[in-house]
Design a protein around this motif. Structure first.
Motif, PDB file in Angstrom:
ATOM      1  N   LEU A 146       0.920  -1.137  -0.137  1.00 14.64           N
ATOM      2  CA  LEU A 146       0.029   0.072  -0.033  1.00 14.64           C
ATOM      3  C   LEU A 146       0.771   1.278   0.064  1.00 14.64           C
ATOM      4  O   LEU A 146       1.995   1.323   0.626  1.00 14.64           O
ATOM      5  N   THR A 147       0.598   2.325  -0.804  1.00 14.14           N
ATOM      6  CA  THR A 147       1.164   3.497  -0.659  1.00 14.14           C
ATOM      7  C   THR A 147       0.903   4.059   0.939  1.00 14.14           C
ATOM      8  O   THR A 147       0.086   3.661   1.317  1.00 14.14           O
ATOM      9  N   SER A 148       1.910   4.816   1.182  1.00 11.92           N
ATOM     10  CA  SER A 148       1.735   5.567   2.507  1.00 11.92           C
ATOM     11  C   SER A 148       0.345   6.278   2.853  1.00 11.92           C
ATOM     12  O   SER A 148      -0.297   6.093   3.862  1.00 11.92           O
ATOM     13  N   SER A 149      -0.010   6.852   1.848  1.00 12.78           N
ATOM     14  CA  SER A 149      -1.452   7.696   2.076  1.00 12.78           C
ATOM     15  C   SER A 149      -2.406   6.681   2.099  1.00 12.78           C
ATOM     16  O   SER A 149      -3.465   7.019   3.061  1.00 12.78           O
ATOM     17  N   LEU A 150      -2.439   5.540   1.289  1.00  4.92           N
ATOM     18  CA  LEU A 150      -3.602   4.932   1.400  1.00  4.92           C
ATOM     19  C   LEU A 150      -3.310   3.747   2.897  1.00  4.92           C
ATOM     20  O   LEU A 150      -4.641   3.369   3.397  1.00  4.92           O
ATOM     21  N   PHE A 151      -2.147   3.396   3.146  1.00  2.00           N
ATOM     22  CA  PHE A 151      -1.717   2.791   4.381  1.00  2.00           C
ATOM     23  C   PHE A 151      -2.373   3.450   5.641  1.00  2.00           C
ATOM     24  O   PHE A 151      -3.419   3.062   6.461  1.00  2.00           O
ATOM     25  N   ASN A 152      -2.336   4.704   5.644  1.00  2.00           N
ATOM     26  CA  ASN A 152      -2.809   5.810   6.631  1.00  2.00           C
ATOM     27  C   ASN A 152      -4.486   5.678   6.559  1.00  2.00           C
ATOM     28  O   ASN A 152      -5.005   5.490   7.558  1.00  2.00           O
ATOM     29  N   ALA A 153      -4.887   5.818   5.512  1.00  2.46           N
ATOM     30  CA  ALA A 153      -6.388   6.089   5.357  1.00  2.46           C
ATOM     31  C   ALA A 153      -6.902   4.695   5.655  1.00  2.46           C
ATOM     32  O   ALA A 153      -8.086   4.594   6.319  1.00  2.46           O
ATOM     33  N   VAL A 154      -6.572   3.670   5.214  1.00  2.63           N
ATOM     34  CA  VAL A 154      -7.095   2.160   5.902  1.00  2.63           C
ATOM     35  C   VAL A 154      -7.095   2.130   7.277  1.00  2.63           C
ATOM     36  O   VAL A 154      -7.996   1.659   7.956  1.00  2.63           O
ATOM     37  N   LEU A 155      -5.776   2.386   7.645  1.00  3.91           N
ATOM     38  CA  LEU A 155      -6.015   2.295   9.361  1.00  3.91           C
ATOM     39  C   LEU A 155      -6.812   3.385   9.832  1.00  3.91           C
ATOM     40  O   LEU A 155      -7.312   3.124  10.955  1.00  3.91           O
ATOM     41  N   GLU A 181      -9.866   4.266   8.883  1.00  5.04           N
ATOM     42  CA  GLU A 181     -11.132   3.779   8.664  1.00  5.04           C
ATOM     43  C   GLU A 181     -11.265   2.417   9.404  1.00  5.04           C
ATOM     44  O   GLU A 181     -12.225   2.429  10.091  1.00  5.04           O
ATOM     45  N   ASP A 182     -10.486   1.466   8.925  1.00  4.60           N
ATOM     46  CA  ASP A 182     -10.808  -0.002   9.610  1.00  4.60           C
ATOM     47  C   ASP A 182      -9.527  -0.720   9.542  1.00  4.60           C
ATOM     48  O   ASP A 182      -9.420  -1.478   8.523  1.00  4.60           O
ATOM     49  N   PRO A 183      -8.605  -0.725  10.525  1.00  6.12           N
ATOM     50  CA  PRO A 183      -7.295  -1.416  10.507  1.00  6.12           C
ATOM     51  C   PRO A 183      -7.638  -2.944  10.584  1.00  6.12           C
ATOM     52  O   PRO A 183      -6.879  -3.947  10.288  1.00  6.12           O
ATOM     53  N   GLY A 184      -8.977  -3.403  10.979  1.00  9.75           N
ATOM     54  CA  GLY A 184      -9.397  -4.728  11.201  1.00  9.75           C
ATOM     55  C   GLY A 184      -9.148  -5.470   9.770  1.00  9.75           C
ATOM     56  O   GLY A 184      -9.079  -6.604   9.586  1.00  9.75           O
ATOM     57  N   VAL A 185      -9.653  -4.666   8.601  1.00  9.28           N
ATOM     58  CA  VAL A 185      -9.687  -5.240   7.267  1.00  9.28           C
ATOM     59  C   VAL A 185      -8.261  -5.842   6.970  1.00  9.28           C
ATOM     60  O   VAL A 185      -8.099  -6.809   6.006  1.00  9.28           O
ATOM     61  N   LEU A 186      -7.172  -5.560   7.485  1.00 10.82           N
ATOM     62  CA  LEU A 186      -5.751  -6.016   7.325  1.00 10.82           C
ATOM     63  C   LEU A 186      -5.406  -7.180   8.188  1.00 10.82           C
ATOM     64  O   LEU A 186      -4.302  -7.726   8.278  1.00 10.82           O
ATOM     65  N   ALA A 187      -6.192  -7.519   9.046  1.00  9.71           N
ATOM     66  CA  ALA A 187      -5.914  -8.579  10.023  1.00  9.71           C
ATOM     67  C   ALA A 187      -5.319 -10.004   9.505  1.00  9.71           C
ATOM     68  O   ALA A 187      -4.598 -10.603   9.955  1.00  9.71           O
ATOM     69  N   GLY A 188      -5.986 -10.273   8.197  1.00  8.87           N
ATOM     70  CA  GLY A 188      -5.271 -11.584   7.654  1.00  8.87           C
ATOM     71  C   GLY A 188      -4.087 -11.500   6.847  1.00  8.87           C
ATOM     72  O   GLY A 188      -3.450 -12.304   6.476  1.00  8.87           O
ATOM     73  N   VAL A 189      -3.407 -10.246   6.816  1.00  6.10           N
ATOM     74  CA  VAL A 189      -2.403 -10.073   5.848  1.00  6.10           C
ATOM     75  C   VAL A 189      -1.069 -10.161   6.821  1.00  6.10           C
ATOM     76  O   VAL A 189      -0.936  -9.664   7.970  1.00  6.10           O
ATOM     77  N   THR A 190      -0.272 -11.184   6.400  1.00  2.25           N
ATOM     78  CA  THR A 190       0.955 -11.507   7.311  1.00  2.25           C
ATOM     79  C   THR A 190       2.351 -10.580   6.983  1.00  2.25           C
ATOM     80  O   THR A 190       3.109 -10.466   7.519  1.00  2.25           O
ATOM     81  N   GLN A 191       2.196 -10.110   5.389  1.00  4.41           N
ATOM     82  CA  GLN A 191       3.282  -9.202   5.118  1.00  4.41           C
ATOM     83  C   GLN A 191       2.552  -8.036   4.521  1.00  4.41           C
ATOM     84  O   GLN A 191       1.842  -8.264   3.653  1.00  4.41           O
ATOM     85  N   LEU A 192       3.000  -6.709   5.391  1.00  3.84           N
ATOM     86  CA  LEU A 192       2.392  -5.459   4.708  1.00  3.84           C
ATOM     87  C   LEU A 192       3.456  -4.520   4.343  1.00  3.84           C
ATOM     88  O   LEU A 192       4.376  -4.168   5.161  1.00  3.84           O
ATOM     89  N   LEU A 193       3.518  -4.431   3.095  1.00  5.79           N
ATOM     90  CA  LEU A 193       4.566  -3.326   2.866  1.00  5.79           C
ATOM     91  C   LEU A 193       3.873  -2.022   2.379  1.00  5.79           C
ATOM     92  O   LEU A 193       3.013  -1.947   1.829  1.00  5.79           O
ATOM     93  N   THR A 194       4.597  -1.155   2.707  1.00  4.73           N
ATOM     94  CA  THR A 194       4.097   0.363   2.496  1.00  4.73           C
ATOM     95  C   THR A 194       5.420   1.442   2.305  1.00  4.73           C
ATOM     96  O   THR A 194       6.585   0.943   2.664  1.00  4.73           O
TER      97      THR A 194
END
Length: 901
Positions: A703-712, A714-727
């Motif tokens: 995720l780009t930094s700006s999208l990373f911030n926006a998702v967090l 709004e709802d960080p829970g949507v990323l719960a299944g991701v084991t590797q998150l690059l930003t």
């Protein structure tokens, strides 16, 4: 206002006015409370010592001075006729050594924190601590409003002289020196107009303070005793002797040597060649009779501007600096507040954030020779300043350099490295003053570390192209899932066969090695199919985002020289008119499928072009970056240091195909045997992203930094299944990083940095700990496999750890260059002086960075006017060029130019 029982009332000096302002603004800070501590050995007569101090107070008016300001247009200083000197005796003879040290620390700290009320005399006190029958520690605490260093030693000389005379029974009546108020009167007679002209000329064009990169930015001056810290070094006796010999031989002052050395260090740590720092000058006018014996606050703090000309020999720079100092001495009386107003700096900006003080008074007035019956040793003193950094140099047998700094502005490790850099610079100057400034070396042992140890990333690469590496995965696991979207799923075998058919079709049309093929598609499984088809035919793909403005697409088609364009009916309709051959993947499907699905032998090599991606251009023209196969293969095979790729891993292709993050998303899956899930095109939201991640079991996400911030947010829970998150793509928000680490404990968070010109990633940082404060940046990390990073100053010299330098990147990921822009390519892709391989090049990123102590890189800013928006690099020049095209803007610019003329 009337004063009774006083000897004199007179104005303040420029420096006193500044000190009084700070003292009143932060009354509880202990600001400018100075202490001199010395050890007296021998039979001490306490009563006689008390009397000696009383005589000194009687002799020197400044020791009986207090300050008034309420109801006055300007503050004044008042000399009391008689004061009672606080003199306390403490016993610690019976205490254990630890308890004795604790008592001394308590006394010192109490006096510093208690401070003084400037309106009540005396602004000083004495503490005498008996540590044994024949040993005492004398602590003299006073406000800096009264005295400078030279005057401090003059008073001590008088005290010790009176003590010895009283012990002998001699008369100690000594004629009082010329009073400090005469100096104030002299100041008020000086030429303000001449000073104004000098400082305006000296500071012309200097519009921003020289700020050490990475120094925490605080608007208000630092005024916390708790934050005050110090570190110091001593030069070797040989280096000290060599510097003194150099000064004598070349008729220079030791102060000039130190000034140039500090200017060099400051320039490197700020990445500026034109630097300004503060210099504390003696302020004792030679044309004022009796100035040598006068006691008071004579020093003044003035700006010193140094132009660091990289190719200028050190000796010429020293000579030029000393000449400027001789001219400056004529205007030492100038008020800093006036100089600030005469400069070109915006209101509120400080002229400098570091000061330099050459303290030669201890050498010229040695206290150990002033007493006959006592021995003086272990002389030390405590200073405090509101500047973030103060450099104190004390000439002794081994030159002492002390750095005073504020921990809430600069950390202890950085302060130590700055001091080490200063030492190395002075040592190099002592060795050879004929070398150019740019040749002054790094700090002592850092060159091998930054050039070799922290670039130990080499990994042998197979001689393969992208499609060949993909075909390895097909042979290994043909039935494994390769790509999927919401409508379709393809195994490696099916994707390979589809790509082979497209490749044969394109080959039949004339596509071969180095042929550039435009690709205008929205995200679907057809994107990986099309990319592989182009590469298998030997060509190179040029992404054409169908959402781009028509004018930009038209430019890209013309500039790239594409002869073929792939797309679908819906996307190809948005392209402007062009002469390229069109391949419509949906309409031409029957012809494509009829081409056969056997593999082609096209003869491409790892050095052939794989793709061209366009980035923003400073002249208003986007520029195409040409990337070769070997760079992509290196990126994917060298990812193990920051991401786990391979069978069983599922990566989301979420970035636009015109954004180089798609290189990692697609090829990171397909060249390592993983699955590439293609996100649906359309608007982005955390909920929509979450559904895609959950439906397809995505475990690796960029995720780009700006999208990373926006998702967090709004709802960080949507990323719960991701084991590797690059930003990445732009500087990370420490607050959002903290939120991610707390909300997603099972997720490995990686900061990924890299320009398009270096194939997506060049530096990565698996974030293992939280930033200490939101004000601290998040490191971008270390170079990936087969990448090398160098931090170079404006002269092309490598900088030491902690110093700011432009990040230049070498290694397998460096792109071929800019398509059809040989001049720009030569400017940004430069020869690699650190590589043993012929033809090695570095890409100049334009990013300012510095090495942290462990080798990680910290992003500090840009050397140009480029900005990042949602991960995309944008040249402000491109925006300016487009704005100028608007008739109203163009007319306004013309009027502005006419007004200026």
């Amino acid at each position: 206002m009337g004063f009774e029982g006083v000897d004199a009332v007179y104005p303040l000096s420029p420096l006193q006015e500044g000190l009084l302002f700070h003292a009143l603004a932060t009354p509880d800070s202990g600001m400018y409370v100075n202490q001199c501590i010395l050890t007296l050995r021998g039979e001490l007569d306490t009563d006689t010592m008390v009397e000696a101090w009383k005589r000194a107070v009687e002799r020197h008016e400044v020791l009986r001075t207090f300050f008034v300001w309420e109801g006055l247009a300007s503050p004044a200083q008042v000399v009391d006729r008689q004061i009672e000197l606080p003199f306390e005796v403490h016993e610690s003879e019976t205490l254990s050594p630890p308890a004795r040290r604790a008592q001394m620390d308590s006394i010192l700290q109490h006096r510093r924190q208690r401070g003084f009320d400037p309106s009540v005399a005396p602004l000083m006190c004495i503490d005498l601590v008996r540590t044994s029958h024949r040993t005492h520690d004398l602590v003299w605490t006073f406000h800096h409003l009264l005295l400078d260093g030279w005057s401090m030693f003059s008073v001590l000389k008088d005290v010790f002289g009176a003590y010895e005379a009283l012990r002998r029974g001699d008369d100690v009546t000594i004629e009082a020196p010329r009073p400090y108020r005469d100096h104030i009167a002299w100041l008020r007679r000086q030429d303000v107009a001449g000073a104004k002209a000098f400082w305006q000329r000296t500071l012309k064009g200097f519009t921003a303070p020289t700020r050490i990169r990475g120094l925490a930015d605080h608007a208000a001056p630092v005024a916390s005793l708790e934050a005050a810290a110090r570190t110091e070094i001593r030069l070797s006796a040989d280096t000290t002797s060599a510097l003194e010999a150099l000064a004598r031989k070349r008729r220079l002052t030791m102060s000039t040597l130190l000034q140039l050395a500090w200017a060099v260090v400051l320039g490197r740590w700020s990445d500026r060649h034109d630097v300004v720092f503060g210099m504390i000058v003696s302020g004792r006018p030679a044309d004022l009779a009796g100035y040598e014996s006068m006691v008071g606050l004579f020093t003044n703090t003035l700006p010193v501007r140094v132009d660091l000309r990289a190719d200028e020999p050190v000796i010429e720079a020293l000579t030029r600096l000393q000449q400027s100092q001789l001219e400056l001495r004529q205007y030492e009386y100038s008020r800093l507040v006036d100089i600030q107003s005469w400069s070109d700096l915006p209101a509120g900006e400080p002229l400098f954030e570091s000061i330099l003080l050459f303290e030669n008074f201890r050498k010229e007035m040695p206290l150990d020779s002033m007493l006959e019956t006592l021995r003086v040793d272990n002389v030390r003193w405590f200073e405090h300043t509101n500047y973030p950094i103060a450099v104190l140099a004390i000439p002794e047998e081994r030159f002492l350099i002390r750095l005073l700094f504020h921990r809430d502005r600069i950390d202890t490790d950085a302060a130590a490295r700055i001091l080490d850099a200063l030492r190395s610079t002075l040592e190099a100057m002592a060795e050879n003053v004929d070398r150019p400034l740019r040749a002054l070396p790094l700090a002592s042992d850092s060159r091998h570390r930054v050039l070799v140890e922290w670039n130990d990333t080499e990994m042998e690469l197979p001689s393969e192209c992208i499609q060949e590496r993909f075909e390895r995965q097909v042979a290994r696991a043909p039935n494994a899932l390769a790509v999927a979207d919401d409508d379709e799923r393809l195994t490696y075998r099916r994707l390979d066969r589809r790509a082979n058919r497209l490749a044969r079709h394109l080959r039949g049309l004339g596509v071969g090695p180095e042929t550039r093929v435009g690709l205008c598609l929205r995200r679907s499984v057809r994107v990986p199919e099309a990319l592989l088809g182009i590469l298998k035919a030997g060509g190179a793909y040029v992404p054409l985002d169908p959402d781009y403005p028509a004018e930009r697409l038209a430019f890209m088609v013309r500039d790239s020289g594409i002869r073929f364009v792939l797309g679908e009916r819906e996307t190809l309709d948005v392209l402007p008119r062009h002469g390229a051959t069109i391949v419509t993947l949906d309409a031409d499907r029957e012809q494509i499928d009829a081409a056969g699905d056997g593999a082609l032998a096209v003869g491409t090599t790892p050095h052939n072009l794989a793709y061209v991606i366009y980035t923003s251009g400073s002249t208003g023209r986007p520029k195409g970056v040409g990337v070769e196969h070997r760079s992509v293969v290196s990126l994917v095979l060298g990812a193990d240091g920051y991401a786990r790729l391979g069978p069983g891993r599922t990566l989301l292709h979420f970035a636009p195909i015109s954004f180089d993050a798609s290189t990692f998303e697609i090829w990171g899956a397909l060249l390592r045997g993983g699955t590439c899930v293609v996100a649906p095109a359309g608007p982005v939201s955390a909920a929509r992203l979450g559904r895609t991640l959950a439906d397809h079991g995505v475990d690796t996400l960029w995720l780009t930094s700006s999208l990373f911030n926006a998702v967090l947010d709004e709802d960080p829970g949507v990323l719960a299944g991701v084991t590797q998150l690059l930003t990445g793509g732009e500087a990370l928000s420490p607050a959002h990083v903290r939120r991610a680490l707390e909300a997603l404990p099972a997720t490995r968070l990686v900061n990924g940095y890299g320009p398009t010109e270096c194939t997506t990633f060049a530096v990565t940082y698996p974030i293992e700990r939280l930033p200490a404060r939101d004000a601290d940046g998040v490191s971008i990390g270390r170079p990936i496999r087969n990448a090398r990073t160098y931090l170079l100053d404006r002269a092309g010299s490598s900088v030491a750890p902690g110093e700011a330098g432009e990040l230049q990147i070498g290694g397998a990921g460096v792109a071929r260059g800019y398509l059809g822009r040989p001049g720009l390519t030569a400017e940004r892709f430069v020869p690699d002086p650190f590589s043993s391989r012929p033809g090695g090049r570095l890409y100049r990123t334009g990013d300012l960075t510095r090495h942290l102590p462990d080798g990680r890189l910290e992003f500090l800013g840009r050397v140009d006017h480029q900005v990042k928006l949602r991960g995309f690099r944008i040249e402000l020049g491109e925006i300016e060029a487009r704005l100028i095209e608007h008739p109203r803007v163009r007319r306004a610019v013309v009027r502005l130019r006419e007004d200026r003329e």
